[in-house]
Every structure is written in C-alpha cells, then in structure tokens.
Design a protein around this motif. Structure first.
Motif, PDB file in Angstrom:
ATOM      1  N   PRO A 175       0.807  -1.226   0.000  1.00 14.15           N
ATOM      2  CA  PRO A 175       0.000   0.000   0.000  1.00 14.15           C
ATOM      3  C   PRO A 175       0.839   1.275   0.000  1.00 14.15           C
ATOM      4  CG  PRO A 175      -0.064  -1.067   2.152  1.00 14.15           C
ATOM      5  CD  PRO A 175       0.610  -2.022   1.216  1.00 14.15           C
ATOM      6  N   ASN A 176       2.124   1.153   0.317  1.00 14.61           N
ATOM      7  CA  ASN A 176       3.007   2.323   0.307  1.00 14.61           C
ATOM      8  C   ASN A 176       3.747   2.495  -1.009  1.00 14.61           C
ATOM      9  OD1 ASN A 176       2.471   3.035   3.070  1.00 14.61           O
ATOM     10  ND2 ASN A 176       3.732   1.281   3.674  1.00 14.61           N
ATOM     11  N   ASP A 177       3.438   1.628  -1.989  1.00 14.71           N
ATOM     12  CA  ASP A 177       4.108   1.664  -3.290  1.00 14.71           C
ATOM     13  C   ASP A 177       3.098   2.058  -4.359  1.00 14.71           C
ATOM     14  OD1 ASP A 177       5.352   1.060  -5.758  1.00 14.71           O
ATOM     15  OD2 ASP A 177       6.613  -0.457  -4.817  1.00 14.71           O
ATOM     16  N   ALA A 178       3.255   3.253  -4.908  1.00 15.64           N
ATOM     17  CA  ALA A 178       2.307   3.752  -5.909  1.00 15.64           C
ATOM     18  C   ALA A 178       2.418   3.021  -7.240  1.00 15.64           C
ATOM     19  CB  ALA A 178       2.527   5.250  -6.131  1.00 15.64           C
ATOM     20  N   GLY A 179       3.422   2.154  -7.376  1.00 22.05           N
ATOM     21  CA  GLY A 179       3.604   1.420  -8.622  1.00 22.05           C
ATOM     22  C   GLY A 179       3.002   0.029  -8.596  1.00 22.05           C
ATOM     23  N   MET A 180       2.168  -0.260  -7.599  1.00 23.66           N
ATOM     24  CA  MET A 180       1.510  -1.563  -7.519  1.00 23.66           C
ATOM     25  C   MET A 180       0.008  -1.377  -7.386  1.00 23.66           C
ATOM     26  SD  MET A 180       3.972  -3.768  -4.984  1.00 23.66           S
ATOM     27  CE  MET A 180       5.751  -3.540  -4.971  1.00 23.66           C
ATOM     28  N   LEU A 181      -0.748  -2.253  -8.052  1.00 24.50           N
ATOM     29  CA  LEU A 181      -2.208  -2.156  -8.044  1.00 24.50           C
ATOM     30  C   LEU A 181      -2.821  -3.546  -7.946  1.00 24.50           C
ATOM     31  CD1 LEU A 181      -4.860  -0.478  -8.529  1.00 24.50           C
ATOM     32  CD2 LEU A 181      -4.496  -0.911 -10.981  1.00 24.50           C
ATOM     33  N   ASP A 182      -3.739  -3.725  -6.991  1.00 26.16           N
ATOM     34  CA  ASP A 182      -4.550  -4.931  -6.903  1.00 26.16           C
ATOM     35  C   ASP A 182      -5.923  -4.635  -7.477  1.00 26.16           C
ATOM     36  OD1 ASP A 182      -2.689  -6.534  -5.596  1.00 26.16           O
ATOM     37  OD2 ASP A 182      -3.371  -5.970  -3.597  1.00 26.16           O
ATOM     38  N   ILE A 183      -6.429  -5.543  -8.306  1.00 27.27           N
ATOM     39  CA  ILE A 183      -7.807  -5.451  -8.780  1.00 27.27           C
ATOM     40  C   ILE A 183      -8.530  -6.696  -8.280  1.00 27.27           C
ATOM     41  CG2 ILE A 183      -9.323  -5.482 -10.793  1.00 27.27           C
ATOM     42  CD1 ILE A 183      -7.312  -3.803 -12.257  1.00 27.27           C
ATOM     43  N   VAL A 184      -9.595  -6.483  -7.524  1.00 29.67           N
ATOM     44  CA  VAL A 184     -10.348  -7.590  -6.941  1.00 29.67           C
ATOM     45  C   VAL A 184     -11.672  -7.706  -7.676  1.00 29.67           C
ATOM     46  CG1 VAL A 184     -11.307  -8.555  -4.836  1.00 29.67           C
ATOM     47  CG2 VAL A 184      -9.266  -7.119  -4.722  1.00 29.67           C
ATOM     48  N   GLY A 185     -11.845  -8.823  -8.396  1.00 32.17           N
ATOM     49  CA  GLY A 185     -13.001  -8.946  -9.275  1.00 32.17           C
ATOM     50  C   GLY A 185     -12.688  -8.341 -10.632  1.00 32.17           C
ATOM     51  N   PHE A 186     -13.629  -8.436 -11.554  1.00 30.34           N
ATOM     52  CA  PHE A 186     -13.360  -7.963 -12.910  1.00 30.34           C
ATOM     53  C   PHE A 186     -14.667  -7.574 -13.588  1.00 30.34           C
ATOM     54  CE2 PHE A 186     -11.891  -8.121 -17.289  1.00 30.34           C
ATOM     55  CZ  PHE A 186     -10.615  -7.590 -17.175  1.00 30.34           C
ATOM     56  N   ASP A 187     -14.690  -6.389 -14.212  1.00 38.53           N
ATOM     57  CA  ASP A 187     -15.840  -5.967 -14.995  1.00 38.53           C
ATOM     58  C   ASP A 187     -15.343  -5.118 -16.151  1.00 38.53           C
ATOM     59  OD1 ASP A 187     -15.284  -3.443 -13.986  1.00 38.53           O
ATOM     60  OD2 ASP A 187     -16.987  -3.404 -12.615  1.00 38.53           O
ATOM     61  N   THR A 188     -16.263  -4.480 -16.872  1.00 39.09           N
ATOM     62  CA  THR A 188     -15.886  -3.746 -18.084  1.00 39.09           C
ATOM     63  C   THR A 188     -15.047  -2.506 -17.795  1.00 39.09           C
ATOM     64  OG1 THR A 188     -18.027  -2.583 -17.993  1.00 39.09           O
ATOM     65  CG2 THR A 188     -17.892  -4.564 -19.379  1.00 39.09           C
ATOM     66  N   ALA A 189     -15.034  -2.025 -16.557  1.00 32.71           N
ATOM     67  CA  ALA A 189     -14.235  -0.841 -16.217  1.00 32.71           C
ATOM     68  C   ALA A 189     -12.774  -1.183 -15.980  1.00 32.71           C
ATOM     69  CB  ALA A 189     -14.814  -0.160 -14.971  1.00 32.71           C
ATOM     70  N   ALA A 190     -12.474  -2.451 -15.704  1.00 34.49           N
ATOM     71  CA  ALA A 190     -11.116  -2.836 -15.329  1.00 34.49           C
ATOM     72  C   ALA A 190     -10.065  -2.563 -16.405  1.00 34.49           C
ATOM     73  CB  ALA A 190     -11.085  -4.308 -14.909  1.00 34.49           C
ATOM     74  N   PRO A 191     -10.303  -2.921 -17.678  1.00 42.00           N
ATOM     75  CA  PRO A 191      -9.249  -2.670 -18.681  1.00 42.00           C
ATOM     76  C   PRO A 191      -8.835  -1.209 -18.795  1.00 42.00           C
ATOM     77  CG  PRO A 191     -10.865  -4.212 -19.542  1.00 42.00           C
ATOM     78  CD  PRO A 191     -11.426  -3.680 -18.252  1.00 42.00           C
ATOM     79  N   ASN A 192      -9.807  -0.281 -18.753  1.00 44.01           N
ATOM     80  CA  ASN A 192      -9.473   1.138 -18.849  1.00 44.01           C
ATOM     81  C   ASN A 192      -8.705   1.599 -17.615  1.00 44.01           C
ATOM     82  OD1 ASN A 192      -9.705   3.764 -20.201  1.00 44.01           O
ATOM     83  ND2 ASN A 192     -10.972   4.307 -18.454  1.00 44.01           N
ATOM     84  N   LEU A 193      -9.092   1.104 -16.441  1.00 43.36           N
ATOM     85  CA  LEU A 193      -8.374   1.440 -15.215  1.00 43.36           C
ATOM     86  C   LEU A 193      -6.924   0.965 -15.299  1.00 43.36           C
ATOM     87  CD1 LEU A 193      -8.235   2.277 -12.200  1.00 43.36           C
ATOM     88  CD2 LEU A 193      -9.057  -0.011 -11.641  1.00 43.36           C
ATOM     89  N   MET A 194      -6.732  -0.240 -15.809  1.00 45.10           N
ATOM     90  CA  MET A 194      -5.386  -0.803 -15.926  1.00 45.10           C
ATOM     91  C   MET A 194      -4.545  -0.007 -16.917  1.00 45.10           C
ATOM     92  SD  MET A 194      -6.748  -4.698 -15.887  1.00 45.10           S
ATOM     93  CE  MET A 194      -5.238  -5.440 -16.495  1.00 45.10           C
ATOM     94  N   ALA A 195      -5.141   0.382 -18.034  1.00 41.93           N
ATOM     95  CA  ALA A 195      -4.416   1.154 -19.040  1.00 41.93           C
ATOM     96  C   ALA A 195      -4.011   2.512 -18.496  1.00 41.93           C
ATOM     97  CB  ALA A 195      -5.276   1.320 -20.294  1.00 41.93           C
ATOM     98  N   THR A 196      -4.919   3.162 -17.757  1.00 37.65           N
ATOM     99  CA  THR A 196      -4.619   4.469 -17.155  1.00 37.65           C
ATOM    100  C   THR A 196      -3.487   4.358 -16.146  1.00 37.65           C
ATOM    101  OG1 THR A 196      -6.916   5.182 -17.449  1.00 37.65           O
ATOM    102  CG2 THR A 196      -5.584   6.406 -15.861  1.00 37.65           C
ATOM    103  N   PHE A 197      -3.535   3.327 -15.319  1.00 38.00           N
ATOM    104  CA  PHE A 197      -2.475   3.112 -14.324  1.00 38.00           C
ATOM    105  C   PHE A 197      -1.144   2.837 -14.999  1.00 38.00           C
ATOM    106  CE2 PHE A 197      -0.062   0.138 -11.643  1.00 38.00           C
ATOM    107  CZ  PHE A 197       0.064   0.903 -10.484  1.00 38.00           C
ATOM    108  N   SER A 198      -1.166   2.035 -16.066  1.00 37.19           N
ATOM    109  CA  SER A 198       0.075   1.704 -16.777  1.00 37.19           C
ATOM    110  C   SER A 198       0.709   2.909 -17.430  1.00 37.19           C
ATOM    111  CB  SER A 198      -0.219   0.625 -17.835  1.00 37.19           C
ATOM    112  OG  SER A 198      -0.710  -0.565 -17.251  1.00 37.19           O
ATOM    113  N   ALA A 199      -0.138   3.764 -17.998  1.00 35.69           N
ATOM    114  CA  ALA A 199       0.370   4.916 -18.757  1.00 35.69           C
ATOM    115  C   ALA A 199       0.811   6.063 -17.878  1.00 35.69           C
ATOM    116  CB  ALA A 199      -0.708   5.401 -19.727  1.00 35.69           C
ATOM    117  N   SER A 200       0.369   6.103 -16.627  1.00 34.93           N
ATOM    118  CA  SER A 200       0.668   7.244 -15.757  1.00 34.93           C
ATOM    119  C   SER A 200       2.124   7.260 -15.297  1.00 34.93           C
ATOM    120  CB  SER A 200      -0.243   7.231 -14.542  1.00 34.93           C
ATOM    121  OG  SER A 200      -0.006   6.070 -13.765  1.00 34.93           O
TER     122      SER A 200
END
Length: 200
Positions: A175-200
């Motif tokens: 939780p202290n590392d801004a370069g790590m992300l957990d996604i719990v469950g999966f829906d249509t919003a997840a791919p865009n969230l992942m792309a935004t996190f990757s590109a930032s």
C-alpha cells in the motif's frame, strides 16, 4: 434445464465479429508489457461478472488477445509453480488461445514467477500484469519482493498489476508503493483502469 434453444448462426457470427472489432477501441499505451496468465486448475472454475460460463481462464485469454492486438511491445507467459513463455498473436482466435493454455501442466499459483523470469532473462518491462482467480501467491518469494528485485537489478521502475478475477478479497500490492495495483473482481471498467495506471 428444461428451457434450451438452438443458437442462430447469424447472431453467433455477428457477436463473434463484434468481439474482435471491439479491440480497435482500446488505446495503446506504448509501454513494455509482461502479461502473465495463471494456468492452475482453479482458473477453469468460477465465473466473471456474473456471466455463466465465463471462467477466469476464458477472460484472461481474451485480455491476452486485447494486449496482443493493441500493444506493440509485449511478452506473454503462462505460470503456476513453473513458467512457460507463450506466443500469442493478434490474429489468433479466442478458442485457440483458451485451448492452448488449457493444455498446459497444472500446479500451484506462484505470482512471483513472471518477475523472477523477466529478471533472469533480462527482459525489459515497464508493466507486469498478472491474471489469476482468487489464488495469488504460494511460492518462496513474495511478488512484491520479486518486483523490487527486478527494479533494483534492472534499473527500471516497473509497475505491477495483479488481477484476482473472482476474488472476494486479497492483497499483494504494497500500500506504500504507488507502482503496484490490486484489482479484486473484474468488470468492463477494469481494462481502462489498468491502461490508465500503466500509462501514468
């Protein structure tokens, strides 16, 4: 049950065509990816987003195809307690990818394997994405430790996204590392969230 019907071929073809055409709506990030698919036995159970028959294995195969179609710089691997490199191309069909990963050896789920493999083989990656179900770690090295080893030895501030596709609750990311992300469950919003996190 008692209520069954025969699918109309033209509708099936239309839906199939729409699925592959939808890939064109995904914006590339230009990042270097290592995409890791859990191929343990439990990936063939459960369902994604309340859709009967849509297992974590099927959904992870679909996401692999999206990455192959969208991004130009990616490596794909299948993992359990061991790891196998995959060759998935944009022209492959979903059923072909599902069949291929379904025929791989089964084992326990070790989500550190992708980072350890990339470090051992000196693979340059900006983002690691791990698709699993509700099992996230069973190895001797924790995934966050493996990522930190990769960063330190490769000199790349790589990010890690772990997707627990049918999980009720888990944590891998620091939780202290801004370069790590957990996604719990999966829906249509997840791919865009992942792309935004990757590109930032």
């Amino acid at each position: 049950g008692q209520h069954t019907w025969k699918a109309i071929g033209k509708l099936v073809d239309a839906l199939d065509s729409a699925f592959y055409k939808s890939f064109d709506n995904v914006e590339p990030t230009g990042k270097r990816y290592v995409l890791a698919l859990d191929v343990s036995g439990s990936m063939g159970m459960g369902m994604i987003g309340g859709v009967p028959g849509l297992t974590p294995r099927d959904a992870s195969a679909a996401m692999a195809l999206v990455t192959a179609k969208t991004e130009s710089d990616y490596r794909m691997v299948a993992f359990q307690s061991d790891l196998t490199e995959l060759s998935i191309t944009p022209r492959q069909r979903l059923d072909d990818v599902v069949r291929r990963i379904s025929n791989l050896p089964l084992g326990s789920t070790d989500c550190a394997q992708p980072m350890l493999w990339a470090l051992k083989n000196r693979i340059q990656a900006d983002v690691f994405i791990v698709y699993t179900d509700s099992e996230t770690w069973s190895g001797s090295v924790h995934p966050t430790q493996a990522l930190q080893q990769y960063r330190d030895q490769m000199g790349i501030p790589a990010k890690l996204i772990v997707v627990g596709m049918v999980s009720n609750g888990f944590t891998i990311a620091d939780p202290n590392d801004a370069g790590m992300l957990d996604i719990v469950g999966f829906d249509t919003a997840a791919p865009n969230l992942m792309a935004t996190f990757s590109a930032s």
